[in-house]
Write an enzyme that holds these catalytic residues in place. Sequence first.
Site, mmCIF file in Angstrom:
data_model
loop_
_atom_site.group_PDB
_atom_site.id
_atom_site.type_symbol
_atom_site.label_atom_id
_atom_site.label_comp_id
_atom_site.label_asym_id
_atom_site.label_seq_id
_atom_site.Cartn_x
_atom_site.Cartn_y
_atom_site.Cartn_z
ATOM 1 C CG HIS A 56 -8.196 0.992 -3.359
ATOM 2 N ND1 HIS A 56 -7.659 -0.195 -2.904
ATOM 3 C CD2 HIS A 56 -8.745 1.596 -2.251
ATOM 4 C CE1 HIS A 56 -7.863 -0.303 -1.608
ATOM 5 N NE2 HIS A 56 -8.507 0.771 -1.193
ATOM 6 C CD GLN B 107 -13.192 -0.482 -1.221
ATOM 7 O OE1 GLN B 107 -12.558 -0.424 -0.176
ATOM 8 N NE2 GLN B 107 -14.446 -0.938 -1.263
ATOM 9 N NE ARG C 19 -3.539 2.095 2.919
ATOM 10 C CZ ARG C 19 -4.809 2.275 2.539
ATOM 11 N NH1 ARG C 19 -5.416 1.347 1.811
ATOM 12 N NH2 ARG C 19 -5.474 3.356 2.887
ATOM 13 C CB CYS D 123 -14.092 2.845 -0.687
ATOM 14 S SG CYS D 123 -13.580 4.556 -0.948
ATOM 15 N NE ARG E 261 -10.558 -3.591 0.615
ATOM 16 C CZ ARG E 261 -9.780 -2.628 1.105
ATOM 17 N NH1 ARG E 261 -10.314 -1.497 1.548
ATOM 18 N NH2 ARG E 261 -8.470 -2.791 1.140
ATOM 19 C CG ASP F 250 -13.130 7.834 -1.954
ATOM 20 O OD1 ASP F 250 -13.142 7.706 -0.719
ATOM 21 O OD2 ASP F 250 -12.108 7.670 -2.651
#
Length: 296
Positions: free
Chosen positions: A122, A125, A95, A253, A281, A213
Site C-alpha cells: 500500500h 498510504q 486497487r 490508516c 492521502r 491497522d
Amino acid sequence: MRHLLEIDDLSRDELFEVISLALDPNPPQVLSRKGMALVFEKPSARTRNSMEMAVKDLGGHPVTIRSEEVSIDQRESAEDVARTLACYHAAIGARVFDHSVLERMAKVSWVPIINLLSDDAHPLQALADLLTMADEFGDLNGHTLAYVGDGNNMCRSLALAATLAGMQVRVASPPGYALAPHDVDRIAGMGVAPQLFDRPEEAVDGVDVVYTDVWTSMGQETEAAARRKAFEGFMVDDRVMGLAAEKAIFLHCLPAHRGEEVSHEVLEGPRSRVWRQAENRMHAARGAVAWILGQV
C-alpha cells in the site's frame, strides 16, 4: 517506463522528490487535458476520493472503473485491461487483491501503473503516513515508529517507507502474524532491520509514533474470529500509548474498528492524527502522480 508498485520502487532521493511535490501548493498541471484510469477490484472511500481529487488538482480527468465493469481475468486479462486503458489515459491506478495483477499490467503498459493497494503493498498510504509524521516532527531521521498488529501489506509498505526516510521501525505482532523473514530482509536492505516483538508494550516503549491497522483485512473475513483471539492484548489503548514518548502521536490508516485494534479514547484523543493522515492521502497521491508522470 517507471511504475509505482511498492515504496522501494523509489530511491531515497526520489522518495523526497515525491514528498516535495505532495507539499507543493501550486502542483504542476501534468494531467492537463488528460485522463487517469482508476480501477477498483476492492472498494474504498479514502482511495477513490483522494485519487479523484489529486487527479483534478493536476489538471486531469479521473475515470473510476468498478470491479463489475472490468472483471479482471474473467471478462478480460489484466494485460488486455492495461493496454486498453493505456489507449485513453496518461496513467492507470489499480486497487487489486493479487499483487501479481499489477505486475502483469506493468509489463505491458506504455503508461505508468500506480498501486492503489494490493494484498502485498500500500505505497500511497505509506507516503501519506510519512507526510503526517513530517507535519509533526519535521526531519524524520532518527525518529522511532512502532507498528502494532498484523505484519500485512500496510505494515510492509510503512516499514519500507519509514526506513527509507531514516526512521527506526519496531513491529509487534502475535505469533504467526509477524513480518515474514524475506520482508525483514527487504526492509533491512533499505537501511536498518526492523525490531520484532511479540507484545506491544516493549515495542511502543519511548517511541515517537504508534501505528495500528485492522486485524482482519478485506478478503480475510472468514478468519475474523481466529484473528480476534490471536490479537487479544494488542489493542492500542491509553495504557499502551502511555508507554510511548511524551509527545508521541497515534496513526491509523482507517477504517478503524473501535474496541478492537484501537480504543475509542485513543482514536479520538489529543494524540491522534488520523484525520490529518486521511487528508494527506490526497496530497501523497498528487505528489506520486506528478512525480511519475515527470519520469515519462
